[in-house]
Design an enzyme around this catalytic site. Structure first.
Site, PDB file in Angstrom:
ATOM      1  N   GLY A 299      22.144   6.489  19.903  1.00 54.80           N
ATOM      2  CA  GLY A 299      22.228   6.044  18.370  1.00 54.80           C
ATOM      3  C   GLY A 299      22.287   6.847  17.186  1.00 54.80           C
ATOM      4  O   GLY A 299      22.479   6.756  16.054  1.00 54.80           O
TER       5      GLY A 299
ATOM      6  N   CYS B 269      29.790  15.298  25.997  1.00 50.68           N
ATOM      7  CA  CYS B 269      28.891  16.254  25.826  1.00 50.68           C
ATOM      8  C   CYS B 269      29.061  17.067  27.354  1.00 50.68           C
ATOM      9  O   CYS B 269      28.019  17.216  28.043  1.00 50.68           O
ATOM     10  CB  CYS B 269      27.395  15.871  25.714  1.00 50.68           C
ATOM     11  SG  CYS B 269      26.815  14.409  26.504  1.00 50.68           S
TER      12      CYS B 269
END
Length: 443
Positions: free
Chosen positions: A259, A371
């Protein structure tokens, strides 16, 4: 007879290490205070911290410890010997990489072997191996290439092929240290950043994040309960910045949990729809939105089947990936991921990228990011997309958009942060999560 002080912590550490490396359990799941390892959850806070440190050191130095054990053992330890190997690993991690006296590490390891029915016949071996390490430490650890040993071959070789030998080694070396704690602020300004850096004891890094000089319990720091900031690696803040001015725009954050990017987009004034497949992880997103007094439409859905009611002005797709760019903070990843995982994830990424573009208005902007350090999950995805579609173009990233980090921009105009890259424009602070991001515009 009552167990010695520290025994329960060492037992939990060996169990967790075994579950990670033998069963491929994520360390975060094992250390979860609600659903993680029961022995860990039952420990007092101080002992939990010790378990985290022991398991972290055991994983970060796993290849090194394996080589040390090979030097100490005349023959390989047989299978089905309980936790013998895991007991040895956590003991060696304590002796070599943590400030634990040899005697305490050895005694507790021997007790642990004695308490394990299958390991009990190897109690003497555990004692002999560890005492020999204590006596012959210098010789046993001589001429170890720790940086190379602590990265599995498939992963290290992929970085050599993708980058070059020097870069691969620099990445592996960066993974030997832990990542810092970076904070993102709901209301950012130069003056505000300086004020909070002084209050919290930190340094301003890429794009205005503050990196704490010392690790501490974040929920006890000033500003947490007031919803002033949230925890997010500085590199993870950069993809959302590439969407530019999104105030008043309809923006999707796809694969939104945990988030941080949703909070960024909401704080920037966007009308955010945050979508993720995990209901439990989205609960944390909703909690942080409430703490920071920010608004977003939080949706639990599988992006493979979900359809929005109307197209978006901008989309941020943080696709599911191998997360090899986050090994500094997740040292389990090299040991629970395999080369074949990359191929499976790449297929998912390709599918989600195509679907996300179908939800974007003509003229809209999509930022695709992962990532990951693996090219299959980054530049290869964009290259394949551009070969198949004529209605999409790259919008190159500019250094001023990412806090002046020009070393993190590729010749093609993609964002590519590496774990050893500077976190500040002047290079005074090093270390970022590894991220890839491409900004696309749809005609």
């Amino acid at each position: 007879m009552a167990a010695k002080p520290g025994f329960a912590a060492r037992k939990a550490a060996a169990d967790i290490l075994g579950n990670v490396v033998h069963k491929r359990h994520a360390i975060d799941a094992e250390l979860d205070l609600q659903s993680g390892h029961s022995g860990f959850r039952s420990l007092p806070n101080n002992d939990r911290g010790l378990v985290r440190a022991i398991v972290g050191a055991s994983l970060r130095h796993r290849g090194e410890i394996n080589e040390i054990l090979a030097r100490l053992l005349d023959r390989k330890i047989p299978e089905k010997t309980g936790r013998v190997v895991d007991i040895l690993h956590i003991a060696i991690a304590q002796m070599l990489f943590l400030e634990v006296p040899d005697r305490a590490a050895v005694d507790l390891a021997v007790d642990h072997a004695g308490a394990d029915r299958r390991a009990r016949p190897y109690k003497g071996l555990v004692n002999g191996v560890l005492r020999r390490l204590g006596r012959e430490r210098a010789n046993v650890t001589a001429e170890l290439d720790a940086i190379r040993l602590n990265t599995p071959d498939w992963l290290y070789e992929s970085w050599v092929e993708s980058f070059d030998a020097a870069t691969a080694r620099a990445i592996a070396e960066a993974h030997q240290g832990e990542a810092g704690i970076d904070l993102s602020f709901k209301e950012w300004s130069d003056e505000n950043a300086k004020t909070w850096a002084e209050k919290l004891g930190g340094t301003i890094v890429a794009g205005g994040s503050i990196r704490l000089n010392e690790k501490s319990a974040v929920d006890q720091l000033e500003g947490y309960s007031d919803g002033i900031w949230w925890v997010q690696d500085a590199a993870a803040t950069l993809p959302a910045r590439l969407l530019g001015d999104i105030a008043g725009k309809k923006v999707a954050d796809l694969c939104a949990a945990p988030g941080g990017k949703t909070l960024q987009l909401a704080a920037a004034g966007a009308n955010v729809t945050a979508v993720d497949i995990s209901k439990s992880r989205l609960k944390r997103v909703s909690e942080n939105l409430a703490r920071l007094k920010l608004q977003a439409d939080v949706v639990t859905a599988d992006l493979k089947t979900w359809e929005p009611t109307e197209p978006f002005d901008a989309i941020l797709l943080d696709a599911p990936c191998s997360a090899t760019g986050t090994i500094r903070r997740h040292p389990d990843l090299p040991w629970i991921k395999q080369a074949y995982d990359i191929g499976k994830l790449s297929e998912i990424q390709s599918e989600l990228l195509e679907r996300a573009l179908s939800w974007l208005k003509p003229g809209g902007t999509l930022v695709y990011c992962t990532c990951s350090l693996q090219p299959e999950e980054g530049v290869a995805q964009i290259d394949a997309l551009l070969k198949n579609r004529q209605d999409v173009e790259i919008l190159p990233v500019k250094a001023e958009e990412i806090g002046g980090l020009d070393t993190s921009i590729t010749p093609q105009g993609f964002l590519r942060t590496l774990p050893f890259h500077p976190a500040t424009a002047d290079g005074s602070l090093i270390g970022l999560d590894g991220f890839f991001a491409a900004r696309l515009r749809k005609f």
